[in-house]
Design an enzyme around this catalytic site. Structure first.
Site, PDB file in Angstrom:
ATOM      1  N   HIS A   7       0.880  -1.193  -0.088  1.00 17.63           N
ATOM      2  CA  HIS A   7       0.004   0.047   0.042  1.00 17.63           C
ATOM      3  C   HIS A   7       0.947   1.129  -0.031  1.00 17.63           C
ATOM      4  O   HIS A   7       1.342   1.632   1.092  1.00 17.63           O
ATOM      5  CB  HIS A   7      -0.922   0.003   1.205  1.00 17.63           C
ATOM      6  CG  HIS A   7      -2.093   1.075   1.454  1.00 17.63           C
ATOM      7  ND1 HIS A   7      -3.131   1.008   2.042  1.00 17.63           N
ATOM      8  CD2 HIS A   7      -2.019   2.510   0.751  1.00 17.63           C
ATOM      9  CE1 HIS A   7      -3.681   1.923   1.960  1.00 17.63           C
ATOM     10  NE2 HIS A   7      -3.167   2.799   1.341  1.00 17.63           N
ATOM     11  N   HIS A  42       1.108   4.595  -2.350  1.00 16.86           N
ATOM     12  CA  HIS A  42       0.566   5.634  -3.664  1.00 16.86           C
ATOM     13  C   HIS A  42       2.017   6.399  -4.168  1.00 16.86           C
ATOM     14  O   HIS A  42       2.715   7.111  -3.317  1.00 16.86           O
ATOM     15  CB  HIS A  42      -0.250   6.784  -3.205  1.00 16.86           C
ATOM     16  CG  HIS A  42      -1.501   5.962  -2.465  1.00 16.86           C
ATOM     17  ND1 HIS A  42      -2.757   6.036  -3.106  1.00 16.86           N
ATOM     18  CD2 HIS A  42      -1.491   5.583  -1.209  1.00 16.86           C
ATOM     19  CE1 HIS A  42      -3.619   5.322  -2.498  1.00 16.86           C
ATOM     20  NE2 HIS A  42      -2.806   5.280  -1.356  1.00 16.86           N
ATOM     21  N   HIS A  63      -9.464   0.993  -0.861  1.00 18.94           N
ATOM     22  CA  HIS A  63      -9.393   1.659   0.654  1.00 18.94           C
ATOM     23  C   HIS A  63     -11.079   1.659   1.272  1.00 18.94           C
ATOM     24  O   HIS A  63     -12.028   1.926   0.382  1.00 18.94           O
ATOM     25  CB  HIS A  63      -9.223   3.023   0.322  1.00 18.94           C
ATOM     26  CG  HIS A  63      -7.756   3.414   0.029  1.00 18.94           C
ATOM     27  ND1 HIS A  63      -7.097   2.815  -1.071  1.00 18.94           N
ATOM     28  CD2 HIS A  63      -6.872   4.091   0.635  1.00 18.94           C
ATOM     29  CE1 HIS A  63      -5.764   3.307  -1.006  1.00 18.94           C
ATOM     30  NE2 HIS A  63      -5.541   3.949   0.069  1.00 18.94           N
ATOM     31  N   GLU A 100     -10.971   3.643   6.384  1.00 16.52           N
ATOM     32  CA  GLU A 100      -9.868   4.509   7.033  1.00 16.52           C
ATOM     33  C   GLU A 100     -10.729   5.588   7.711  1.00 16.52           C
ATOM     34  O   GLU A 100     -10.630   5.440   9.184  1.00 16.52           O
ATOM     35  CB  GLU A 100      -9.164   4.788   5.803  1.00 16.52           C
ATOM     36  CG  GLU A 100      -8.209   5.953   6.175  1.00 16.52           C
ATOM     37  CD  GLU A 100      -7.216   6.613   5.037  1.00 16.52           C
ATOM     38  OE1 GLU A 100      -7.919   6.598   3.890  1.00 16.52           O
ATOM     39  OE2 GLU A 100      -6.167   7.252   5.201  1.00 16.52           O
ATOM     40  N   ASP A 144       1.952   4.168   2.741  1.00 12.01           N
ATOM     41  CA  ASP A 144       0.792   4.751   2.023  1.00 12.01           C
ATOM     42  C   ASP A 144       1.354   5.999   1.278  1.00 12.01           C
ATOM     43  O   ASP A 144       1.375   5.746   0.014  1.00 12.01           O
ATOM     44  CB  ASP A 144      -0.008   5.282   3.118  1.00 12.01           C
ATOM     45  CG  ASP A 144      -1.529   5.498   2.779  1.00 12.01           C
ATOM     46  OD1 ASP A 144      -1.941   5.399   1.532  1.00 12.01           O
ATOM     47  OD2 ASP A 144      -2.379   6.241   3.436  1.00 12.01           O
ATOM     48  N   ASP A 145       1.825   7.011   1.900  1.00 10.36           N
ATOM     49  CA  ASP A 145       2.243   8.307   1.215  1.00 10.36           C
ATOM     50  C   ASP A 145       3.357   8.547   2.068  1.00 10.36           C
ATOM     51  O   ASP A 145       3.379   9.699   2.861  1.00 10.36           O
ATOM     52  CB  ASP A 145       1.130   9.285   0.941  1.00 10.36           C
ATOM     53  CG  ASP A 145       0.291   8.864   0.385  1.00 10.36           C
ATOM     54  OD1 ASP A 145       0.095   8.899  -0.741  1.00 10.36           O
ATOM     55  OD2 ASP A 145      -0.947   8.673   1.136  1.00 10.36           O
TER      56      ASP A 145
HETATM   57  N1  HPA Z   1      -6.282   7.290   1.396  1.00 12.65           N
HETATM   58  C1  HPA Z   1      -7.186   7.634   0.217  1.00 12.65           C
HETATM   59  N2  HPA Z   1      -6.795   8.144  -0.681  1.00 12.65           N
HETATM   60  C2  HPA Z   1      -5.384   8.474  -0.886  1.00 12.65           C
HETATM   61  C3  HPA Z   1      -4.587   7.911   0.185  1.00 12.65           C
HETATM   62  C4  HPA Z   1      -5.167   7.500   1.341  1.00 12.65           C
HETATM   63  O1  HPA Z   1      -4.580   7.397   2.605  1.00 12.65           O
HETATM   64  N3  HPA Z   1      -3.319   8.437  -0.034  1.00 12.65           N
HETATM   65  C5  HPA Z   1      -3.372   8.879  -1.567  1.00 12.65           C
HETATM   66  N4  HPA Z   1      -4.712   8.763  -1.847  1.00 12.65           N
HETATM   67 ZN    ZN Z   2      -3.843   4.840   0.720  1.00 14.84          ZN
END
Ligand code: HPA
Ligand code: ZN
Length: 341
Positions: free
Chosen positions: A18, A20, A198, A201, A279-280
């Site tokens: 996971h 991006h 997703h 969250e 994630d990012d």
């Molecule tokens: N959640 C939803 N969309 C996203 C995320 C995330 O953590 N990171 C990049 N796009």
């Molecule tokens: Zn994500």
């Protein structure tokens, strides 16, 4: 935490499921690409951009994340971004990575699907040959846009079918339930693509159930809110549905107040197939190794949990059973070696 545990967390073989790729763009590279491409940013320095990384929720992050991605114009830009990520992943002994990208973010700016995917794909091929990192690309649909727009994006992706392994669903979760994308996911399923989304969250646990039942996803990205529904937890445990959990992201986006409040130990105790991911990484304070270290620093997690999480990461990867077993053997050998003890 002992230095030996943090070394072990950084050095153990692992898969990342996971990430991006647009979220791996460090402020320095954003500025370098802005200069290279003559793009004007709303921030006048790397420092002022970094100062803006004080998020209150998912949307406050997404606004800055899309602004950051606006510097990506050429195939070389997508290559450079992906290659920079792969070098950091290699330093964390990531052996397999399954990477998200957001084609609609780029198409909306006049960048073609081919430009984005060819640059990312070229870096992934080089990562395979030069760094020994195997990889797969997952195209995400932006859930704040319509299903028709997702279907149009899928059309544009068809000539590139050989360059990606699956599709996912990201962007603003609340108010955009999985069923909004039932038709496009049904088409992707017919095409034999892997499916993820997703869910849970910021959105409610019901989205996890509907992603499984209506979209037929094979993994849930995040999914941490499942603990609010005991019947759902039992199902996720029974079916061993992988959850790709992102600890630093969850703290930065205020899903949890602090790392000490993260529910990952409870998810593991419930018998769920939990994995750890970044994630990012450029926006949330660290790469995969940093996520492991921050998590183990704040919570009562030990070496056994590290081994379990390393195993889970390969178990949950989109790999054939032979490949999986090779990586699982690598994990076992690592934990028997002097570094792993
Ligand atoms: N959640 C939803 N969309 C996203 C995320 C995330 O953590 N990171 C990049 N796009
Ligand atoms: Zn994500």
């Amino acid at each position: 935490m002992s230095t030996s545990l943090s070394t072990l967390l950084r050095q153990m073989p692992k898969a990342e499921l996971h990430i991006h790729i647009e979220g791996s763009l460090e402020p320095e590279l954003i500025f370098a690409l802005a200069v290279r491409n003559g793009v004007t940013l709303a921030y006048d320095s790397v420092e002022s951009l970094r100062r803006a990384y004080a998020f209150t929720d998912l949307q406050s992050f997404l606004d800055i994340y899309y602004a950051g991605a606006s510097v990506l114009l050429t195939e070389q830009d997508f290559f450079d971004m992906t290659w920079a990520y792969l070098l950091r992943a290699a330093a964390d002994n990531v052996r397999r990575t399954e990477i998200f990208f957001d084609p609609q973010t780029h198409i909306a700016r006049g960048v073609t699907f081919a430009t984005a995917i060819d640059g990312i794909d070229r870096a992934l091929q080089q990562g395979n040959t030069e760094l020994g990192i195997s990889s797969g690309l997952i195209m995400c649909f932006l859930r704040h846009l319509s299903e028709d727009e997702a279907l149009q994006t899928l059309e544009q992706a068809l000539p590139h079918r050989h360059q990606f392994i699956g599709v996912g669903l990201d962007s603003s979760e609340r108010g955009h339930p999985p069923e909004k994308f039932a038709r496009v996911f049904a088409r992707c399923r017919e095409m034999g693509l892997h499916l993820v989304a997703h869910a849970g969250e910021e959105g409610p646990p019901e989205y996890i159930g509907t992603a499984l039942d209506l979209l037929h996803v094979e993994r849930i990205d995040h999914g941490v809110r499942c603990l609010e529904d005991p019947a759902l937890v039992r199902r996720l445990a029974q079916e061993q549905v992988p959850l790709t959990v992102c600890p630093l992201s969850n703290v930065k986006l205020r899903v949890f107040d602090s790392m000490a409040d993260h529910n990952l130990p409870a998810l593991l105790d419930a018998g769920l197939l939990v994995t750890v991911n970044s994630d990012d990484p450029a926006y949330f304070g660290g790469c995969l190794g940093d996520n492991f270290v921050a998590l183990f620093d704040a919570l009562p997690l030990q070496r056994e949990h590290a081994q379990q999480l390393a195993r889970n990461s390969f178990q949950a990867a989109f790999l054939d059973s032979e490949c999986k077993q090779r990586y699982l053997d690598e994990v076992a050998a690592f934990f028997k070696s002097p570094t792993g003890t």
